[in-house]
Design an enzyme around this catalytic site. Structure first.
Site, PDB file in Angstrom:
ATOM      1  N   ARG A  50       0.978  -1.198   0.058  1.00 40.51           N
ATOM      2  CA  ARG A  50      -0.063  -0.074   0.207  1.00 40.51           C
ATOM      3  C   ARG A  50       0.795   1.314   0.060  1.00 40.51           C
ATOM      4  O   ARG A  50       0.497   2.306  -0.789  1.00 40.51           O
ATOM      5  CB  ARG A  50      -1.134  -0.037   1.325  1.00 40.51           C
ATOM      6  CG  ARG A  50      -1.880   1.230   1.311  1.00 40.51           C
ATOM      7  CD  ARG A  50      -3.058   0.815   2.321  1.00 40.51           C
ATOM      8  NE  ARG A  50      -2.556   1.024   3.587  1.00 40.51           N
ATOM      9  CZ  ARG A  50      -3.170   0.901   4.836  1.00 40.51           C
ATOM     10  NH1 ARG A  50      -4.383   0.376   4.601  1.00 40.51           N
ATOM     11  NH2 ARG A  50      -2.612   1.122   5.981  1.00 40.51           N
ATOM     12  N   LYS A 149      -2.726   6.861   0.874  1.00 41.92           N
ATOM     13  CA  LYS A 149      -2.511   7.019   2.388  1.00 41.92           C
ATOM     14  C   LYS A 149      -1.483   8.155   2.439  1.00 41.92           C
ATOM     15  O   LYS A 149      -0.418   8.039   2.806  1.00 41.92           O
ATOM     16  CB  LYS A 149      -2.161   6.001   3.166  1.00 41.92           C
ATOM     17  CG  LYS A 149      -2.378   5.960   4.809  1.00 41.92           C
ATOM     18  CD  LYS A 149      -2.506   4.633   5.316  1.00 41.92           C
ATOM     19  CE  LYS A 149      -2.355   4.702   6.817  1.00 41.92           C
ATOM     20  NZ  LYS A 149      -3.349   5.287   7.592  1.00 41.92           N
ATOM     21  N   GLU A 182     -16.360   5.798   5.350  1.00 38.44           N
ATOM     22  CA  GLU A 182     -15.480   5.528   6.409  1.00 38.44           C
ATOM     23  C   GLU A 182     -15.555   6.289   7.615  1.00 38.44           C
ATOM     24  O   GLU A 182     -16.267   7.244   7.672  1.00 38.44           O
ATOM     25  CB  GLU A 182     -14.118   4.943   5.911  1.00 38.44           C
ATOM     26  CG  GLU A 182     -13.262   6.137   5.688  1.00 38.44           C
ATOM     27  CD  GLU A 182     -11.798   6.043   5.173  1.00 38.44           C
ATOM     28  OE1 GLU A 182     -11.310   4.945   5.452  1.00 38.44           O
ATOM     29  OE2 GLU A 182     -11.192   6.753   4.257  1.00 38.44           O
TER      30      GLU A 182
HETATM   31  N1  PMP Z   1      -9.152   4.971   6.992  1.00 36.63           N
HETATM   32  C1  PMP Z   1      -8.217   5.764   7.356  1.00 36.63           C
HETATM   33  C2  PMP Z   1      -8.465   7.169   6.853  1.00 36.63           C
HETATM   34  C3  PMP Z   1      -6.953   5.380   7.943  1.00 36.63           C
HETATM   35  O1  PMP Z   1      -6.260   6.547   8.080  1.00 36.63           O
HETATM   36  C4  PMP Z   1      -6.852   4.105   8.289  1.00 36.63           C
HETATM   37  C5  PMP Z   1      -5.596   3.677   9.077  1.00 36.63           C
HETATM   38  N2  PMP Z   1      -5.617   4.145  10.372  1.00 36.63           N
HETATM   39  C6  PMP Z   1      -7.912   3.113   7.993  1.00 36.63           C
HETATM   40  C7  PMP Z   1      -8.948   3.450   7.460  1.00 36.63           C
HETATM   41  C8  PMP Z   1      -7.618   1.621   8.473  1.00 36.63           C
HETATM   42  O2  PMP Z   1      -6.688   0.823   7.737  1.00 36.63           O
HETATM   43  P1  PMP Z   1      -6.033  -0.016   8.392  1.00 36.63           P
HETATM   44  O3  PMP Z   1      -6.813  -1.093   8.782  1.00 36.63           O
HETATM   45  O4  PMP Z   1      -4.860  -0.370   7.271  1.00 36.63           O
HETATM   46  O5  PMP Z   1      -5.062   0.655   9.466  1.00 36.63           O
END
Ligand code: PMP
Length: 285
Positions: A50, A149, A182
Site C-alpha cells: 500500500r 494514504k 469510512e
Molecule cells: N481509513 C483511514 C482514513 C485510515 O487512516 C486508516 C488507517 N488508520 C484506516 C481507514 C484503517 O486502515 P488499516 O486497517 O490499514 O489501519
C-alpha cells in the site's frame, strides 16, 4: 526509543528532519501505521504494497527497494526490543525549497518510529462507541484518491474535531455524493440479517489492512460480505456496526447520530469477528 531516519538510528530527542521538508511544508508524502503482535509485524507485506502504491500514484520514488524497507522496519522493531506496539512508517518528498515544486527536493526522507498506541479506552471495546456523521467529507477521487494514504489528513482531522464537539470519539465521513465512506481513521462495517457490508473503496474508503483481514475472516467463517454503496439509512437500520483499523482493531459502534444500532450494544457477529481477529493477530485474550 531509537528512531530510524534515512538509514541511521537516532535517540528520540535527537530525531529531527529539516524544516524545509515538503512533508511538513505541504503534507507531501505518504505513510503507514503497522502493528507488532508477539514480536511479529502484522501483514508487513500488505502495508508495504500500500505504501509503494500510494507513493507511485503521487510520483514519489521511494529511495529503497521493498526488501530493504522490510529490513529497515524489522531492524527498527528489534533495536527498540518491541514485542507489542505500533510502527509509524513515513516517506516524505524530502527537503527542498519554499515552493511546491517537488523537483527541488533532492531525496525523499524515510522515517520509522516504533512506539505505543492506544486509540480508545478499553471499556469502549466492551460497551461500544457512539459516533456522529461529520460535515467534512472524504476527498473525491478526482481531487486526490482516498486510497492514497498521504500526509494530507486535514479533512479527517476536521471530522475528528466535529466528533469531539458532539461528545463522540469518532465520526462517520461521507463522500461528495453523500454515500458512507469510512470513519476518520478506521473503516466501517455493518451487519444486517447475518450478512456483512462495507463501503466499496471507490466510495472513498481506504483499502484498510484490517478491513481486508475482516473480509477474509468472514469469508472463512462462511459469512457473506458485500462491498457496496451504503447510505446513512443503511447504518441506522443495521443490526450491528463496527469499525476496523490497525490501531483500533475492531470497535463496536452502538449509536450513530443519536440512533441506537440494533440492540444498542455490541452484537454477536462483531464479538465473534473481534475474537477471530485477535486469534489471527496472535494476540492473547
Ligand atoms: N481509513 C483511514 C482514513 C485510515 O487512516 C486508516 C488507517 N488508520 C484506516 C481507514 C484503517 O486502515 P488499516 O486497517 O490499514 O489501519
Amino acid at each position: 526509543m531509537k528512531v530510524y531516519i534515512d538509514g541511521e538510528f537516532y535517540d528520540r530527542s535527537e530525531a529531527r528532519i529539516s524544516v524545509f521538508d515538503h512533508g511538513l511544508l505541504y503534507g507531501d508524502g505518504v505513510f503507514e501505521g503497522i502493528r507488532i503482535y508477539g514480536g511479529k509485524i502484522f501483514r508487513l507485506r500488505e502495508h508495504l504494497d500500500r505504501l509503494y502504491d500510494s507513493a507511485k500514484s503521487i510520483l514519489l520514488d521511494i529511495p529503497m527497494s521493498k526488501p530493504d524497507m522490510e529490513k529497515a522496519v524489522s531492524d527498527t522493531v528489534q533495536i527498540n526490543e518491541r514485542n507489542e506496539g505500533y510502527i509509524r512508517l513515513i516517506v516524505t518528498r524530502g527537503a527542498g525549497e519554499l515552493g511546491l515544486d517537488p523537483g527541488q527536493c533532492a531525496r525523499p526522507t524515510v522515517i520509522i518510529i516504533a512506539g505505543d498506541i492506544q486509540l480508545y479506552p478499553p471499556e469502549y471495546y466492551d460497551k461500544g462507541i457512539a459516533v456522529v456523521t461529520a460535515s467534512s467529507r472524504r476527498m473525491p477521487s478526482d481531487s486526490l484518491d482516498p486510497r492514497i494514504k498521504s500526509l494530507n489528513y486535514l479533512n479527517n482531522v476536521m471530522a475528528k474535531i466535529e466528533a469531539g464537539q458532539a461528545g463522540c470519539l469518532e465520526a462517520v465521513m461521507l463522500n461528495h455524493e453523500g454515500y458512507v465512506s469510512e470513519c476518520t481513521a478506521d473503516n466501517i462495517f455493518l451487519v444486517r440479517s447475518g450478512k456483512i457490508a462495507t463501503p466499496a473503496v471507490n466510495c472513498g474508503a481506504l483499502g484498510g489492512i484490517t478491513r481486508s483481514a475482516v473480509i477474509e475472516l468472514a469469508g472463512s467463517l462462511g459469512i457473506e460480505v458485500r462491498e457496496a454503496q451504503l447510505t446513512r439509512y443503511d447504518l441506522y437500520t443495521a443490526d450491528e456496526c463496527f469499525m476496523t483499523g490497525t490501531g483500533a482493531e475492531i470497535v463496536p459502534v452502538v449509536k450513530i447520530d443519536g440512533r441506537g444500532i440494533g440492540e444498542g450494544q455490541p452484537g454477536p457477529m462483531t464479538k465473534r469477528l473481534a475474537e477471530e481477529f485477535r486469534k489471527l493477530a496472535g494476540r492473547q485474550q
